[in-house]
Design a protein around this motif. Structure first.
Motif, short mmCIF file in Angstrom:
data_model
loop_
_atom_site.label_atom_id
_atom_site.label_comp_id
_atom_site.label_asym_id
_atom_site.label_seq_id
_atom_site.Cartn_x
_atom_site.Cartn_y
_atom_site.Cartn_z
N THR A 1 10.33 48.38 36.56
CA THR A 1 10.45 48.93 35.22
C THR A 1 10.60 47.76 34.27
OG1 THR A 1 11.47 50.97 36.02
CG2 THR A 1 11.84 50.42 33.72
N ALA A 2 9.86 47.79 33.18
CA ALA A 2 9.94 46.75 32.16
C ALA A 2 10.44 47.36 30.86
CB ALA A 2 8.58 46.09 31.95
N LEU A 3 11.29 46.61 30.17
CA LEU A 3 11.79 47.07 28.89
C LEU A 3 12.01 45.88 27.98
CD1 LEU A 3 15.53 47.87 29.27
CD2 LEU A 3 14.13 47.57 31.26
N VAL A 4 12.12 46.16 26.71
CA VAL A 4 12.40 45.12 25.73
C VAL A 4 13.71 45.48 25.05
CG1 VAL A 4 10.92 46.13 23.94
CG2 VAL A 4 11.44 43.72 23.88
N LEU A 5 14.62 44.51 25.03
CA LEU A 5 15.95 44.68 24.45
C LEU A 5 16.09 43.62 23.37
CD1 LEU A 5 17.79 45.07 27.86
CD2 LEU A 5 17.17 46.92 26.29
N GLY A 6 16.08 44.03 22.12
CA GLY A 6 16.00 43.05 21.03
C GLY A 6 14.64 42.41 21.12
N ALA B 1 20.38 47.57 17.63
CA ALA B 1 19.33 46.63 18.02
C ALA B 1 18.09 47.39 18.49
CB ALA B 1 19.83 45.73 19.15
N PHE B 2 16.95 46.75 18.37
CA PHE B 2 15.71 47.34 18.86
C PHE B 2 15.75 47.37 20.38
CE2 PHE B 2 11.47 46.92 20.63
CZ PHE B 2 10.86 48.02 20.07
N ALA B 3 15.26 48.46 20.96
CA ALA B 3 15.14 48.57 22.42
C ALA B 3 14.11 49.64 22.74
CB ALA B 3 16.48 48.94 23.04
N ALA B 4 13.27 49.36 23.73
CA ALA B 4 12.25 50.34 24.11
C ALA B 4 11.78 50.08 25.53
CB ALA B 4 11.07 50.29 23.16
N LEU B 5 11.30 51.12 26.15
CA LEU B 5 10.64 51.03 27.43
C LEU B 5 9.28 50.38 27.23
CD1 LEU B 5 10.50 52.07 30.47
CD2 LEU B 5 9.21 53.99 29.52
N VAL B 6 8.84 49.60 28.20
CA VAL B 6 7.46 49.13 28.25
C VAL B 6 6.74 49.93 29.32
CG1 VAL B 6 5.93 47.19 28.73
CG2 VAL B 6 7.99 46.84 27.35
N VAL C 1 8.99 59.14 26.21
CA VAL C 1 9.87 58.29 25.41
C VAL C 1 9.01 57.33 24.58
CG1 VAL C 1 11.82 58.38 27.03
CG2 VAL C 1 10.11 56.57 27.26
N ALA C 2 9.62 56.80 23.52
CA ALA C 2 8.95 55.76 22.75
C ALA C 2 8.78 54.55 23.66
CB ALA C 2 9.80 55.39 21.53
N PHE C 3 7.66 53.86 23.49
CA PHE C 3 7.43 52.69 24.34
C PHE C 3 6.69 51.61 23.58
CE2 PHE C 3 3.43 54.85 24.59
CZ PHE C 3 2.48 53.88 24.85
N GLU C 4 6.76 50.42 24.09
CA GLU C 4 6.01 49.28 23.58
C GLU C 4 4.84 49.04 24.51
OE1 GLU C 4 6.40 47.14 20.76
OE2 GLU C 4 7.53 48.94 20.22
N PRO C 5 3.68 48.66 23.99
CA PRO C 5 2.51 48.48 24.85
C PRO C 5 2.57 47.22 25.72
CG PRO C 5 1.97 47.96 22.58
CD PRO C 5 3.37 48.52 22.58
N ALA C 6 3.45 46.27 25.38
CA ALA C 6 3.54 45.04 26.17
C ALA C 6 4.79 44.28 25.75
CB ALA C 6 2.32 44.17 25.95
N CYS C 7 5.22 43.36 26.60
CA CYS C 7 6.29 42.44 26.24
C CYS C 7 6.14 41.16 27.06
CB CYS C 7 7.67 43.05 26.46
SG CYS C 7 8.18 43.19 28.18
N VAL C 8 6.72 40.09 26.54
CA VAL C 8 6.82 38.84 27.28
C VAL C 8 8.13 38.91 28.07
CG1 VAL C 8 7.07 36.34 27.13
CG2 VAL C 8 5.56 37.55 25.54
#
Length: 154
Positions: free
Chosen positions: A13-18, A48-53, A89-96
């Motif tokens: 599972t990938a997510l972005v936190l901040g 803070a910003f947070a979302a599932l990738v 859920v809201a998600f981001e299309p990608a993250c580093v």
């Protein structure tokens, strides 16, 4: 220009936190999805910003010395919540990705003082800091938040 080096999909599972991309790996039932839901809720509660990738199947691709995570197209924007099923859920299309948390099987605990050679992991030719955690342990989300702060400041 460095060509992309794809490693395909991993069970994670990938997510972005901040601004911090995090990959949670572990065996089925280790609590990746539940811990992700908790981490996103905690970060959002702090403003803070947070979302599932991506949940369950995450594509990894090395680009220019960074590791990019993307959701599997057939399940993007969905996360499994045990007892509820798949939730949109809201998600981001990608993250580093900036770090990896390897979740331990039920009943296992992380070492009190991990070995130096276990402090990193290499994925698709990119070395990332790594910690071990048991999602079922009280305070797991808080320890991961502290670890993220440690990685950011070091």
């Amino acid at each position: 220009m460095t060509p992309p080096q794809a490693s395909g999909y991993v069970h994670a599972t990938a997510l972005v936190l901040g601004e911090f991309g995090l990959l949670l790996r572990g065996p089925s039932g280790a609590g990746k999805s539940a811990l992700s839901i908790q981490l996103v809720a905690d970060w959002r509660a702090r403003g803070a910003f947070a979302a599932l990738v991506g949940d369950d199947r995450v594509a990894l691709e090395a680009r220019h010395g960074r590791l990019i995570a993307r959701p599997h197209p057939s399940i993007r924007g969905m996360i499994e919540a045990r007892g509820l099923g798949l939730m949109r859920v809201a998600f981001e299309p990608a993250c580093v990705l900036r770090a990896v948390v390897d979740l331990l099987a039920s009943g296992e605990s992380p070492k009190r003082y991990p070995d130096a050679d276990e402090a990193t992991t290499r994925l698709s030719g990119v070395t990332l800091p790594r910690m071990f955690e048991n999602a079922a342990n009280v305070g797991a989300a808080a320890r991961i938040a502290a670890y993220i702060q440690y990685v950011v400041t070091n």
